[in-house]
Design a protein around this motif. Structure first.
Motif, PDB file in Angstrom:
ATOM      1  N   GLN A  75       0.687  -1.544  -0.173  1.00  0.00           N
ATOM      2  CA  GLN A  75      -0.373   0.624   0.251  1.00  0.00           C
ATOM      3  C   GLN A  75       0.014   1.341  -0.128  1.00  0.00           C
ATOM      4  O   GLN A  75       0.736   2.421  -0.740  1.00  0.00           O
ATOM      5  CB  GLN A  75      -0.581  -0.136   1.506  1.00  0.00           C
ATOM      6  N   ALA A  76       2.202   1.216   0.602  1.00  0.00           N
ATOM      7  CA  ALA A  76       2.963   2.597   0.748  1.00  0.00           C
ATOM      8  C   ALA A  76       2.243   3.250   0.817  1.00  0.00           C
ATOM      9  O   ALA A  76       2.764   4.388   1.526  1.00  0.00           O
ATOM     10  CB  ALA A  76       3.443   2.458  -1.073  1.00  0.00           C
ATOM     11  N   ASN A  77       1.578   3.565   2.062  1.00  0.00           N
ATOM     12  CA  ASN A  77       0.733   4.368   2.640  1.00  0.00           C
ATOM     13  C   ASN A  77       2.062   5.096   3.507  1.00  0.00           C
ATOM     14  O   ASN A  77       1.247   6.911   4.429  1.00  0.00           O
ATOM     15  CB  ASN A  77       0.203   3.981   3.771  1.00  0.00           C
ATOM     16  N   TYR A  78       3.508   5.321   3.495  1.00  0.00           N
ATOM     17  CA  TYR A  78       3.699   6.053   4.095  1.00  0.00           C
ATOM     18  C   TYR A  78       5.324   6.429   2.766  1.00  0.00           C
ATOM     19  O   TYR A  78       6.961   7.099   2.913  1.00  0.00           O
ATOM     20  CB  TYR A  78       4.817   5.022   5.247  1.00  0.00           C
ATOM     21  N   GLY A  79       4.677   6.336   2.109  1.00  0.00           N
ATOM     22  CA  GLY A  79       5.173   6.507   1.191  1.00  0.00           C
ATOM     23  C   GLY A  79       7.123   5.619   0.185  1.00  0.00           C
ATOM     24  O   GLY A  79       7.079   4.536   1.381  1.00  0.00           O
ATOM     25  N   TYR A  80       7.123   5.934  -0.191  1.00  0.00           N
ATOM     26  CA  TYR A  80       8.798   5.130  -1.143  1.00  0.00           C
ATOM     27  C   TYR A  80      10.380   5.109  -0.661  1.00  0.00           C
ATOM     28  O   TYR A  80       9.927   6.729   0.169  1.00  0.00           O
ATOM     29  CB  TYR A  80       8.724   4.814  -2.761  1.00  0.00           C
TER      30      TYR A  80
END
Lengths: 114, 112
Positions: free
Chosen positions: A98-103
């Motif tokens: 989901q990458a909710n905190y970014g890459y």
């Protein structure tokens, strides 16, 4: 400590050669990606692995093959290099799909094919 | 094909000026909108990840808003400083394809 490290930083090679770019992350992330920065500076997704499983495989020539020996590593092997493969390749990771905190990105590998 | 467009492509402002730029993205099947800051010779760094319509996020002098119904996000920088000079990338993910599709960025130069 570098969170996402790519090697080499620069790679100059002749057409027809086979080369590999390595990526390692020490963040404990589950998901890793390869992006290619094209001539117009766009970052285009190539591959994504989640816990060593290939989950994204975009329309990329089959000369490009990713390999993930464990979830901390995602390497990119390129066979029969062509002039058009010259670009900057970025590795990235995220805690989950989901990458909710970014890459978190690596610093890039500039590949030049001559 | 998911298109993410950013405008302007480049921007020069004087130190102390406030500025903003736009990211537009497909409004259907929205999952998340990311903003990244990319300084020359470095790698992109995540600034914000926004998922809800009407979200506003702030980090120091930088803030962002999100409108998922009309498909746009604004990034604002208040009182720009030379160290804010960078390319600002936005990226969009949809409900089905969770990987990020990036825009080409807005290159900001803050003149002292």
């Amino acid at each position: 400590d570098t969170a996402v490290s790519q090697t080499p930083k620069y790679l100059v090679t002749q057409m027809g050669n086979d080369k590999s770019i390595k990526c390692e992350q020490n963040l404990g992330h589950d998901t890793m990606y390869w992006y290619k920065q094209d001539s117009k500076k766009f970052l285009k997704i190539m591959f994504s692995y989640n816990n060593k499983e290939l989950i994204i495989n975009e329309t990329v020539p089959n000369r490009f093959s990713p390999k993930s020996p464990d979830k901390a590593h995602l390497n990119l092997h390129i066979n029969s290099l062509e002039l058009g493969d010259s670009a900057v390749y970025f590795c990235a990771s995220s805690p989950d799909r989901q990458a909710n905190y970014g890459y978190t990105f690596g610093s890039g590998t500039r590949l030049t094919v001559v | 094909i998911l298109n993410v467009e950013q405008s302007p492509q480049s921007l020069h402002v004087q130190e102390g000026d406030s500025t903003n730029f736009t990211c537009s993205f497909p409004s259907s099947n929205f999952y998340a909108l990311h903003w990244y800051r990319w300084e020359t010779a470095k790698s992109p760094e995540a600034l914000f990840v926004m998922t809800l319509n009407g979200d506003e996020k702030k980090k120091g002098r930088i803030s962002a808003t999100l409108n998922t119904k009309e498909g746009y996000s604004y990034l604002y920088i208040k009182g720009s400083q030379p160290e804010d000079s960078a390319t600002y990338l936005c990226a969009f993910s949809s409900g089905s394809a969770r990987q990020l599709t990036f825009g080409s960025g807005t290159q900001l130069t803050v003149l002292p």
